[in-house]
Design a protein around this motif. Sequence first.
Motif, PDB file in Angstrom:
ATOM      1  N   UNK A  26       5.279 -33.189 -15.202  1.00 45.53           N
ATOM      2  CA  UNK A  26       5.660 -33.935 -14.005  1.00 45.53           C
ATOM      3  C   UNK A  26       6.496 -33.064 -13.081  1.00 45.53           C
ATOM      4  N   UNK A  27       7.384 -32.264 -13.662  1.00 45.10           N
ATOM      5  CA  UNK A  27       8.211 -31.363 -12.857  1.00 45.10           C
ATOM      6  C   UNK A  27       7.338 -30.394 -12.082  1.00 45.10           C
ATOM      7  N   UNK A 244      18.178 -44.040 -10.492  1.00 49.64           N
ATOM      8  CA  UNK A 244      17.986 -43.634 -11.886  1.00 49.64           C
ATOM      9  C   UNK A 244      18.712 -42.313 -12.124  1.00 49.64           C
ATOM     10  N   UNK A 245      19.796 -42.315 -12.868  1.00 49.83           N
ATOM     11  CA  UNK A 245      20.570 -41.079 -13.089  1.00 49.83           C
ATOM     12  C   UNK A 245      19.811 -40.032 -13.890  1.00 49.83           C
ATOM     13  N   UNK A 246      18.785 -40.426 -14.621  1.00 44.36           N
ATOM     14  CA  UNK A 246      18.033 -39.472 -15.435  1.00 44.36           C
ATOM     15  C   UNK A 246      17.111 -38.595 -14.584  1.00 44.36           C
ATOM     16  N   UNK A 249      17.256 -36.126  -8.965  1.00 49.98           N
ATOM     17  CA  UNK A 249      16.618 -35.312  -7.919  1.00 49.98           C
ATOM     18  C   UNK A 249      15.320 -35.923  -7.419  1.00 49.98           C
ATOM     19  N   UNK A 250      14.749 -36.845  -8.190  1.00 52.96           N
ATOM     20  CA  UNK A 250      13.497 -37.480  -7.777  1.00 52.96           C
ATOM     21  C   UNK A 250      13.707 -38.838  -7.122  1.00 52.96           C
ATOM     22  N   UNK A 251      14.903 -39.399  -7.245  1.00 55.87           N
ATOM     23  CA  UNK A 251      15.159 -40.728  -6.704  1.00 55.87           C
ATOM     24  C   UNK A 251      14.803 -40.791  -5.225  1.00 55.87           C
ATOM     25  N   UNK A 277       5.015 -39.548  -5.967  1.00 56.63           N
ATOM     26  CA  UNK A 277       5.973 -39.405  -4.866  1.00 56.63           C
ATOM     27  C   UNK A 277       7.260 -40.183  -5.121  1.00 56.63           C
ATOM     28  N   UNK A 278       7.123 -41.443  -5.528  1.00 55.39           N
ATOM     29  CA  UNK A 278       8.297 -42.315  -5.665  1.00 55.39           C
ATOM     30  C   UNK A 278       8.373 -42.983  -7.037  1.00 55.39           C
TER      31      UNK A 278
END
Length: 300
Positions: A26-27, A244-246, A249-251, A277-278
């Motif tokens: 995913x990264x 989402x703190x996990x 960077x994607x939030x 995307x989200x």
Amino acid sequence: MKGKDMNNLKKVQEEYNQPVMNEKEVTKMKQRMEEAKKDAKKGKRRIAEFVAAAAVLTFVILPNTSADIAYAMTSIPGLGKLVELVTFREYQYEDERNHADVKIDKLTVSSEEALQEDTQKSETLKKTTDEINQEIADITDKLVNEFKENRQNEEGFQEMVVKTDVICTTEDYFTLKLICYQGAGSGAEWDYFYTIDLNTGERLQLKDLFVENSDYKGVISENIKQQMREQMQADESVKYWLDDPQVEEWNFKTITDDTSFYLNEDGEIVICFNEGDVGPMSMGTVEFTIPKDVTAGIMK
């Protein structure tokens, strides 16, 4: 196709819709998406190259050399007299490991009617449609060689669908959607939206809809976040990257000038996001319709 091979293919196709991407994959996918967004800012949009285990990139629009390619003028209700669609690339391919279904339309200007009504608008519209068609052609040129190379692989399965669809047409706006799907171990869809202002002949940008210096991105983004929270609260299977703190960077934080959108028949703005995307890839492509009362005070 032999029975055993057919069963294998069906098994793989069933796996396309399963969320099989791990965190590392995913990264990588997110990195590819960011690269695509940067290219879009330069005026060149391209399909993001998804990297997944055993995946083969097969978004394809095959070159205009096959006997299977058909040419036909298509009349689309609601387009009026200014714009027409031409089906200019149509291709189907299938063997024991590969499946392709491609049908691509391009935009053309109905010169006879347009020139009589408004020469300047016709010239602008011609330029706009040429630019859109070139974007699709650029996608084709970049990917066709990769498809040919991937067909040489002796293992694995791949499925690909590329098509265009007129998703909304009003007296003022016309939107063409380019849909790209690829599957090889897992599936992914990537869409592009091309909206034309039929009053000016120009390609519509999100900022064109709003009063200058208005915080339209902030207003729309907050409404999207509200819709995300409501959807997740109502259905535990719905998951967005939000608060989402996990995956900080994607939030989702805000839309940008490059975020895809179109106007529906009710004149509402519809914001569109591609897979990943989200939210997780398993969410697929998602859309958020922004109520008119949200943007009433800032739209032109």
